[in-house]
Design a protein around this motif. Sequence first.
Motif, mmCIF file in Angstrom:
data_model
loop_
_atom_site.group_PDB
_atom_site.id
_atom_site.type_symbol
_atom_site.label_atom_id
_atom_site.label_comp_id
_atom_site.label_asym_id
_atom_site.label_seq_id
_atom_site.Cartn_x
_atom_site.Cartn_y
_atom_site.Cartn_z
ATOM 1 N N ARG A 87 0.849 -1.193 0.000
ATOM 2 C CA ARG A 87 0.000 0.000 0.000
ATOM 3 C C ARG A 87 0.890 1.251 0.000
ATOM 4 N NH1 ARG A 87 -4.605 -1.142 4.647
ATOM 5 N NH2 ARG A 87 -5.208 -3.248 4.003
ATOM 6 N N ASP A 88 0.737 2.063 -1.031
ATOM 7 C CA ASP A 88 1.633 3.221 -1.136
ATOM 8 C C ASP A 88 0.898 4.555 -1.113
ATOM 9 O OD1 ASP A 88 0.400 3.047 -3.554
ATOM 10 O OD2 ASP A 88 2.230 3.119 -4.775
ATOM 11 N N THR A 89 -0.354 4.554 -0.660
ATOM 12 C CA THR A 89 -1.092 5.812 -0.610
ATOM 13 C C THR A 89 -0.646 6.636 0.595
ATOM 14 O OG1 THR A 89 -2.906 4.993 0.773
ATOM 15 C CG2 THR A 89 -3.093 4.641 -1.611
ATOM 16 N N THR A 90 -0.760 7.940 0.451
ATOM 17 C CA THR A 90 -0.401 8.824 1.558
ATOM 18 C C THR A 90 -1.256 8.535 2.780
ATOM 19 O OG1 THR A 90 0.291 10.557 0.023
ATOM 20 C CG2 THR A 90 -0.254 11.234 2.274
ATOM 21 N N LEU A 91 -2.534 8.216 2.564
ATOM 22 C CA LEU A 91 -3.447 7.932 3.668
ATOM 23 C C LEU A 91 -2.960 6.750 4.497
ATOM 24 C CD1 LEU A 91 -6.125 8.715 5.019
ATOM 25 C CD2 LEU A 91 -7.273 7.087 3.491
ATOM 26 N N ASP A 92 -2.505 5.680 3.807
ATOM 27 C CA ASP A 92 -2.017 4.505 4.524
ATOM 28 C C ASP A 92 -0.728 4.821 5.284
ATOM 29 O OD1 ASP A 92 -3.928 2.482 4.049
ATOM 30 O OD2 ASP A 92 -3.203 2.250 2.003
ATOM 31 N N LYS A 93 0.165 5.592 4.647
ATOM 32 C CA LYS A 93 1.418 5.955 5.316
ATOM 33 C C LYS A 93 1.139 6.778 6.569
ATOM 34 C CE LYS A 93 4.190 5.957 1.079
ATOM 35 N NZ LYS A 93 4.996 6.777 0.139
ATOM 36 N N VAL A 94 0.246 7.746 6.431
ATOM 37 C CA VAL A 94 -0.091 8.592 7.572
ATOM 38 C C VAL A 94 -0.720 7.760 8.685
ATOM 39 C CG1 VAL A 94 -1.618 10.454 8.351
ATOM 40 C CG2 VAL A 94 -0.297 10.718 6.243
ATOM 41 N N LYS A 95 -1.592 6.828 8.313
ATOM 42 C CA LYS A 95 -2.235 5.975 9.314
ATOM 43 C C LYS A 95 -1.189 5.182 10.091
ATOM 44 C CE LYS A 95 -5.711 2.327 9.901
ATOM 45 N NZ LYS A 95 -6.725 1.493 9.231
ATOM 46 N N GLY A 96 -0.262 4.561 9.364
ATOM 47 C CA GLY A 96 0.774 3.769 10.022
ATOM 48 C C GLY A 96 1.636 4.604 10.955
ATOM 49 N N LEU A 97 2.042 5.770 10.499
ATOM 50 C CA LEU A 97 2.886 6.629 11.326
ATOM 51 C C LEU A 97 2.118 7.155 12.533
ATOM 52 C CD1 LEU A 97 4.712 8.548 8.449
ATOM 53 C CD2 LEU A 97 5.693 6.783 9.933
ATOM 54 N N ASN A 98 0.856 7.498 12.333
ATOM 55 C CA ASN A 98 0.048 7.993 13.450
ATOM 56 C C ASN A 98 -0.206 6.917 14.507
ATOM 57 O OD1 ASN A 98 -0.163 10.616 12.545
ATOM 58 N ND2 ASN A 98 -2.139 10.303 11.524
ATOM 59 N N LEU A 99 -0.222 5.659 14.081
ATOM 60 C CA LEU A 99 -0.418 4.564 15.030
ATOM 61 C C LEU A 99 0.853 4.240 15.811
ATOM 62 C CD1 LEU A 99 -2.670 2.113 12.969
ATOM 63 C CD2 LEU A 99 -3.315 3.368 15.038
ATOM 64 N N GLY A 100 1.978 4.820 15.381
ATOM 65 C CA GLY A 100 3.211 4.618 16.133
ATOM 66 C C GLY A 100 4.329 3.933 15.387
ATOM 67 N N ALA A 101 4.191 3.751 14.058
ATOM 68 C CA ALA A 101 5.289 3.178 13.286
ATOM 69 C C ALA A 101 6.453 4.164 13.232
ATOM 70 C CB ALA A 101 4.829 2.835 11.872
ATOM 71 N N ASP A 102 7.664 3.629 13.164
ATOM 72 C CA ASP A 102 8.854 4.462 13.072
ATOM 73 C C ASP A 102 9.249 4.732 11.630
ATOM 74 O OD1 ASP A 102 10.202 4.505 16.042
ATOM 75 O OD2 ASP A 102 9.092 2.656 15.682
ATOM 76 N N ASP A 103 8.810 3.868 10.730
ATOM 77 C CA ASP A 103 9.143 4.045 9.316
ATOM 78 C C ASP A 103 8.161 3.218 8.491
ATOM 79 O OD1 ASP A 103 10.450 4.901 7.037
ATOM 80 O OD2 ASP A 103 12.439 4.336 7.752
ATOM 81 N N TYR A 104 8.195 3.425 7.170
ATOM 82 C CA TYR A 104 7.211 2.832 6.273
ATOM 83 C C TYR A 104 7.932 2.517 4.965
ATOM 84 C CZ TYR A 104 2.392 2.406 4.397
ATOM 85 O OH TYR A 104 1.206 1.957 3.871
ATOM 86 N N VAL A 105 8.001 1.233 4.601
ATOM 87 C CA VAL A 105 8.703 0.814 3.386
ATOM 88 C C VAL A 105 7.705 0.135 2.456
ATOM 89 C CG1 VAL A 105 10.532 -0.640 2.438
ATOM 90 C CG2 VAL A 105 10.882 0.533 4.620
#
Length: 223
Positions: A81-99
Amino acid sequence: MRLLLVEDNEPLAEAIQLGLSALGHVVDVVHSAEHALLEVDESTFDAILLDVNLPNMSGFQCLERLRQSNNPTSVIILTARDTTLDKVKGLNLGADDYVVKPFELDELDARLRAISRRSSGFQDNVFQFGAFRMNIQTHEVWFDSAPVILSNKEFSVLHILIEAQGRIVSNGTLEAKLYTWDNDIASNSVQVYISHLRKKLGKDCIKTHIGIGYQLNQKSSAS
């Protein structure tokens, strides 16, 4: 680094595990979020590599559970999943990075090094304590400014001790960071690597605290 890979695609998980192991990481693999949550309660990891599209419980739900339980382990989301929405969701939930998949192992390794730097308080890939200096990207090591050749496991032991910055590291902690669940660990395996380091860096470079653990000697010099 001791890593937990959470990936339900078994061939992909095996490929990532092999690739990261070749780069010097210790990688345990589970194929579901539920299994991951059980393992983080039992073992300590430097980082979790977490797929999003998992059966039953998604990676996002797993991450949310981790953070709700105050688990501070660094998490890198691995997903197609490469949408901005998914990246923001992951980071907001506490992820440190997104690949985003597909990815190159060198990129993932670089992101893991960044996590290692942040958690250890270093600004770049060169970690230092007293006369000890190592580059975690190139795996070069220097002692009293002289280059030293170490095996992968010797490098990992020294890396852990340098990160501790003079604090005592227990034998159990070293074993937990050096081996996966599937490894058959000899009772004296850590002592063997400590002995190898002393032969290469000087007999006084590492202090043994009997029944407690090991500690880098900041004032040591090659002998």
